[in-house]
Design a protein around this motif. Structure first.
Motif, PDB file in Angstrom:
ATOM      1  N   ILE A   1       0.840  -1.195   0.000  1.00  8.35           N
ATOM      2  CA  ILE A   1       0.000   0.000   0.000  1.00  8.35           C
ATOM      3  C   ILE A   1       0.878   1.249   0.000  1.00  8.35           C
ATOM      4  N   ASP A   2       2.075   1.137   0.589  1.00  7.08           N
ATOM      5  CA  ASP A   2       2.933   2.310   0.675  1.00  7.08           C
ATOM      6  C   ASP A   2       3.616   2.647  -0.644  1.00  7.08           C
TER       7      ASP A   2
ATOM      8  N   LEU B   1       1.760   3.175  -3.093  1.00  4.44           N
ATOM      9  CA  LEU B   1       0.807   4.211  -3.485  1.00  4.44           C
ATOM     10  C   LEU B   1       1.046   5.490  -2.695  1.00  4.44           C
TER      11      LEU B   1
ATOM     12  N   ALA C   1      -9.142   3.649  -2.256  1.00  6.69           N
ATOM     13  CA  ALA C   1      -8.640   3.996  -0.929  1.00  6.69           C
ATOM     14  C   ALA C   1      -9.781   4.476  -0.045  1.00  6.69           C
TER      15      ALA C   1
ATOM     16  N   LYS D   1      -3.181   5.101   8.571  1.00  7.02           N
ATOM     17  CA  LYS D   1      -2.207   6.168   8.305  1.00  7.02           C
ATOM     18  C   LYS D   1      -1.791   6.165   6.836  1.00  7.02           C
ATOM     19  N   SER D   2      -1.505   4.990   6.306  1.00  2.27           N
ATOM     20  CA  SER D   2      -1.123   4.902   4.893  1.00  2.27           C
ATOM     21  C   SER D   2      -2.256   5.360   3.986  1.00  2.27           C
ATOM     22  N   LEU D   3      -3.476   4.967   4.323  1.00  2.00           N
ATOM     23  CA  LEU D   3      -4.612   5.364   3.497  1.00  2.00           C
ATOM     24  C   LEU D   3      -4.796   6.884   3.514  1.00  2.00           C
TER      25      LEU D   3
ATOM     26  N   LEU E   1      -2.352   9.093   4.101  1.00  4.56           N
ATOM     27  CA  LEU E   1      -1.229   9.693   3.364  1.00  4.56           C
ATOM     28  C   LEU E   1      -1.461   9.629   1.856  1.00  4.56           C
ATOM     29  N   MET E   2      -1.974   8.510   1.388  1.00  7.59           N
ATOM     30  CA  MET E   2      -2.103   8.354  -0.070  1.00  7.59           C
ATOM     31  C   MET E   2      -3.282   9.127  -0.636  1.00  7.59           C
TER      32      MET E   2
END
Lengths: 229, 229
Positions: free
Chosen positions: B77-78, B80, B98, B167-169, B171-172
């Motif tokens: 995921i990161d 993305l 997302a 957090k990743s979602l 950020l993207m």
DNA sequence: GGTGTGGAACTGGTCTGACCAATTGTCAAC
DNA sequence: GTTGACAATTGGTCAGACCAGTTCCACACC
């Protein structure tokens, strides 16, 4: 250093970050210090630190230093994958939490898959079940075959973001899943349940798909908790 | 090269991988070729490729070559997040997916949070709402304040794995969320709804928490779809 | 023509040593 | 006590070298 020097370095630096995390000292030693401390070149250290930074484990401030970030808040899920890959300080909690996340993700993915699945998705899931059965007959560990079925299910939800997240969750739980399938008798039930789930998806029955998957996880979780890490 | 050379290199190599992904050629040029092609040193190229490998975009086989991996199946995921951070080839689909993943994760997190939240969690969420209100009064963009509230909510579910994924979602999707909060009038409703959700969590009413959050997302999704990327 | 096989070229992995520019810490001067 | 200047430190970048397997092609052989 006899073994894979890169792997040793990753493990050492990961352990260093963990240790430093428990102290007020948020700042790591400089790259040159780390290199001499762990017997590697500065180049090798920098490559590893670059990965750590991408996974939001650390922050590198030019001309200042290397700082540890709040792992629970900032770090990537793949920082946990790294831990699993290099066999570093895996906690029982992390497995438990990953399992909970897996259930959440996959149950909702099953709901979506019941609507969106194509004939091709069904074929891939059936192929995964067949491969699972063959591996079971040949006595192989079924962790990877089980993963293949579940990822095929999630893939049928037609949301690659969910698939990517699931992949990370499966990678970070691999060793415990291997241990799970070392328990005798786990394969028989799985095959039957996978077939039932596939049938429900085939008939686009989302409620039944969800319930079957929940049951599938509920039954496995009893055994799951007994595994020592 | 005038600007940040490292950023340029990441963008160039990411674009190269994207281009190569559309051809049968799974193999990338060697590190030395990539370095001369994009006007960087081999060292710099290697550091970027190391990150790509950790994010499962590529596989490096010693003494053989660099190979592209199946992104939908394998990539993190990161990967993305990296695209968003370096402003490279973001697709409307990825945002949509997302968003779907965010709703799934957060709704279930709210369900858990209703049971597990502590007084401290409630205080942090209240503080996030207050900060949101202040930012709104000062006319600042509210994307980060909104993120802070939602991450505090997810944090109350007491599952760091879910927090990391969220957090990743976030950020993207940052740029599209910033665009969303540039639409006039989005702040008023958000504050009220956040307060309502907090009240439901305070009384440990999981069903109400879930429904309110679903409503919160349902209302925003209408505006969401109109944003041009 | 088809088939091995040896060797050269290539490839990723590692290391050394150097330079840059901005930050940081130290210490003297006021 | 404050300030200002200097020196050490730090991450970022680069060039060049060596290593050890992999790859691939030309050449000899069947």
């Amino acid at each position: 250093m006899t073994g894979d020097s890169r792997q040793d370095l990753v493990k050492a630096l990961l352990a260093h970050v963990d240790r430093a995390r428990e102290t007020p000292a948020i700042r790591l030693p400089g790259e040159r210090d780390l290199a001499t401390t762990y017997g590697a070149s500065r180049t090798a250290v920098r490559e590893v630190l670059g990965v750590f930074e991408a996974l939001r484990l650390i922050e590198r401030r030019p001309r200042s230093g290397i700082y540890i970030r709040d792992q629970d808040t900032d770090a990537s899920i793949d920082a946990l994958v790294l831990r699993e890959t290099f066999a570093v300080s895996r906690s029982a909690d992390a497995y438990e939490q990953a399992q909970e996340a897996r259930v959440i993700l996959e149950v909702e993915a099953a709901r979506l898959a019941a609507e969106r699945r194509t004939a091709r998705d069904l074929n891939l899931m059936q192929a995964a079940i067949d491969a699972f059965r063959i591996s079971a007959n040949e006595g192989r560990n079924l962790a990877d075959d089980d993963e293949a079925f579940h990822l095929a299910l999630i893939s049928a939800a037609k949301n690659p973001v969910l698939s990517r997240i699931a992949k990370s969750l499966y990678l970070m739980t691999r060793s415990i899943r291997v241990a799970y399938f070392d328990i005798p008798g786990t394969s028989k039930g799985s095959i039957a349940e996978h077939e039932q789930i596939l049938t429900a998806l085939k008939s686009k029955d989302s409620a039944r798909s969800v319930n079957l998957l929940r049951g599938h996880y509920r039954r496995s979780s009893a055994l799951w908790r007994k595994i020592k890490i």
